[in-house]
Structure formats: structure tokens, C-alpha cells
Design a protein around this motif. Sequence first.
Motif, short mmCIF file in Angstrom:
data_model
loop_
_atom_site.label_atom_id
_atom_site.label_comp_id
_atom_site.label_asym_id
_atom_site.label_seq_id
_atom_site.Cartn_x
_atom_site.Cartn_y
_atom_site.Cartn_z
N ARG A 118 -103.23 16.44 45.25
CA ARG A 118 -104.16 16.07 46.23
C ARG A 118 -104.02 16.51 47.61
O ARG A 118 -104.63 15.95 48.44
CB ARG A 118 -104.27 14.67 46.16
N GLY A 119 -102.72 17.39 47.76
CA GLY A 119 -102.55 17.82 49.15
C GLY A 119 -102.12 16.66 50.14
O GLY A 119 -102.06 16.86 51.49
N GLU A 120 -101.48 15.58 49.60
CA GLU A 120 -100.78 14.36 50.65
C GLU A 120 -99.48 14.86 50.67
O GLU A 120 -98.65 15.45 50.04
CB GLU A 120 -100.89 13.15 49.77
N SER A 121 -98.99 14.50 52.11
CA SER A 121 -97.86 14.81 52.68
C SER A 121 -96.64 13.73 52.16
O SER A 121 -95.76 13.98 52.50
CB SER A 121 -97.97 14.97 54.14
N ARG A 122 -97.18 12.62 51.54
CA ARG A 122 -96.33 11.60 51.28
C ARG A 122 -96.70 11.35 50.03
O ARG A 122 -97.68 11.28 49.44
CB ARG A 122 -96.40 10.33 52.21
N VAL A 123 -95.67 10.71 49.15
CA VAL A 123 -95.65 10.13 47.73
C VAL A 123 -95.78 8.59 48.03
O VAL A 123 -94.67 8.03 48.33
CB VAL A 123 -94.62 10.65 46.80
N ASN A 124 -96.81 8.02 47.50
CA ASN A 124 -97.01 6.62 47.66
C ASN A 124 -97.07 6.08 46.33
O ASN A 124 -97.59 6.70 45.44
CB ASN A 124 -98.22 6.08 48.58
N ILE A 125 -96.33 4.90 46.04
CA ILE A 125 -96.52 4.12 44.63
C ILE A 125 -97.03 2.75 44.96
O ILE A 125 -95.97 1.88 45.58
CB ILE A 125 -95.14 4.34 43.90
#
Length: 449
Positions: free
Chosen positions: A334-341
Motif C-alpha cells: 500500500r506504500g505506507e511508511s509505517r506498519v500499523n496493527i
Amino acid sequence: MAVTPPFLARFRHPAQVVATGFGLAIGIGTSLLSLPIATTSGESAGWVAALFTAASAVCVTGLAVVDTEAHWSVFGEVVIAGLAQVGGLGIMTMATLFTLLVSGRLGLRARIAAQAETKTLSMSDVRRLVLKLVLFSLVCEVIAAALLTGRFLIGYGESLGRALYLGGFHAVMAFNSAGFTLWPDSLMRFVTDPWICLTIAGAAIIGGLGFPVVFELARYWRQPRKWTVVTRVTVVVTAILLVAGTLIFLVTEWRNPRTLGALDDSGKLLAAFFTAVMPRSAGFNSLDISQMYPSSWLTTDLLMFIGGGSAGTAGGIKVTTFGMLAFIIWAELRGESRVNIGHRRLPEATQRQVITITVLGLTLVAVSTYVLLALTPHRLDQVLFEVVSAFGTAGLSTGITASVGPAGHVLLTILMFIGRIGPLTLGSALALNRRARHYELPEERVIVG
């Protein structure tokens, strides 16, 4: 003043204590199983068989080169059960408990070592956690043993003593994901018995979830929003793997006359569910694995490689690692700079650990498969199954364990050891200190792919 056990003072990294502790337990187990009293024949089992069996028990795997009941005496079987119990609870958990019993105090270094074994996030509660962990383990094993004993006593006409012995032995093996049985066909004779299969599967699932997860579920089972990221990922991924595994085995083996095809619909569902639970590191089998289709073997390979919970008795790269890897890949796509859970961000250090464990695991499996193929005449799918089973400490086999030769047994022993303590733990145990970099190099973008 806090007391630090003398043997811990010699180590500069807690992971070294974990690796050394498991190594010592395997050595002690090998010595005990090498005694003539440990076999039914009264002769020494030989160092290869003793070493392999001890490693399989301590690493809670369940792979065996000899028939457990026919080859080992009652003394040998009790030793195997004891080694599995020690391996399941963890060497450092047991060492911490002994320290508490002897001195009543727990030193900082012992707390750090216990933290490395139990995967807790805070050292302040290690003492209380260890006591809860041991008590919880014993309670679960007693409940499983009582259920199994009742079934063997009532349903199969066993004497009270024999029923108690069978129930206790298999309860310890199930909860600790060890997989040793006292029958040559594992649990195939009980394939349609829900009392035995569901009891063993339930004990294996609880033991494989991990103690911190189980404690948190017991405390906040009505409040999922309070679950930590580890608990959420562990529960969700475990449920997905169990459901997906059951459905895949049902579809694949439904018409196989040598596995599910000979059972009625309820028997097929029970056997498929049990077969989906066992690759999570439990090691029992109610179907003849050697008669399964290659596609089912591949499914089992994947489940064994993933394994169970991070702080549980199961092996593999762990369901938390697999779940976080999925989130990392999804964020990258998705091109996100952070990994969120959920409502939490996954630290970059944790992301590196996830990738490192996965890559090291895949590399180890690939190299070991190549070596074992060179050492034996068996097919690729059989060898791959055996290697993944050893690395994932699953204990399942297509039937070639006894025929891989001494060199193959040593290789599988090493795999079980590495798979139990974890590739990253072993690597950190070999590295005495982390190197601190006091400067940063200029950044350069590199084409990937």
C-alpha cells in the motif's frame, strides 16, 4: 540483596543461558537413555538413538527412530516424559523456579534470563509469572490426564493403573506439544474417538498459544479492545490457520480411501480438524500421513513451518511472526511508511526481527533439505516434510525418520535444537555483544526487484 545463580554469572547474554540450558538437558537425557535400564532389552540403546530421542523430547518434537513403547522401558518412558515437561516449560523457567524455592530471591540476571525464555515484556512480573506458568501448566495437564484416564478406563477396559499411566503420559505430551505416544500407530486407532482426539487437541492448542496470551485472554476475555497486539495476532492467526487447515484437509483427502475416505462425515470432520491442529507442533497423527496426497503434505509443511504462539510450547517461526509479516507486506504493497496493527504501530526493530526469523528459517530448511537429499535415497517431498517437521518441532513424519541414517539423525537433531530455541535466539547467543555504530553513512536508493 538479590541473589544471582552462579551458573548465570558466566554468561553475558540471556540467550546464551537458554541455548546452554537446553543443551545440558539434552546431554543429561542422552546419558539417562543410554543406560541399559532405559530399554526393554536391557541393553544400551546406543548414543545416536539416545541423543535423537533426548533431543526430540527436550525440544518437544516427537520424532522417533524407535518404537517408544516397544524399545524403551518404563524408566525410559518416564525419562522421555520428564524431558518433554522440562522442554515445554522451558529450561529458564524451571531454573528460575528452583532459584525461588532455594533462595526465595531472584537476581536481576536470572530475571533477564527468564524473560528471554518466557517472552514477557516486563521483568518486574517475571517471578509471579513463572509461578503462575508452572501452576497453570500442571492444572491443564491434570485436567487432560483425568479426561484421558477416564476414557481409557471406561471406554477401552484398561486397568486403573494402566489408564492413569496412559492418561498422564499423553497429557504431558499433548500440553507440551511433544507428540510421543505409547502406540506404534500414534493415535490412528482413536481417529473417530472425539473424547481422546478433542482432549489432546485442546491441550495442544492451549499449550501452543503461549502463556502470556492465555493469561491475558483469561483476564480480558470479555474486553477484546484491551488485548495486546501479540494476543490479537496470535488468536486471529491461530483461528484462521485452524479453520483453513481443516477445510483444506477435508477437500483434499475427502475421497482418499486410505485416509478420510473410509470414515463417515462426522469422523471426517473430526479427523480433518485434528490433522489441522497437530502441525502446529503437537506431533500426534490420527491419519496415516504416509498415505496422504502430496498436496496435503505441502499444506502440513506450511502449517509446521508457521508453528504456534511465541511464548508457547509450539515451534516454528510462530504465528505472531507470520501475522506481523503479513502486515509488513500489506503496508509495503500500500506504500505506507509505517506498519500499523489495530491502533498500534509496529517498531522497526520488531519488523527486522520478523524478517530475519523468517529468512533464517527458510534458509535453514532449504540447506538442510539439500543435505538430507544428498544423504538419503528418499524423494524431495518426503525429505522436505521431515526437515520442516524437525525445524518446526512438529514431530510428524511420512515414515522415513528411522531410515535416514546416523548422519541424517544428527542433522535432524541439530534442526530440532535450533527450531526449539529459535534461529534468532541462537544467533544472539553466539554474539556476545551488540556492536554500537557511532556514525551513519550517506543514504543511496537501490533498485529492488
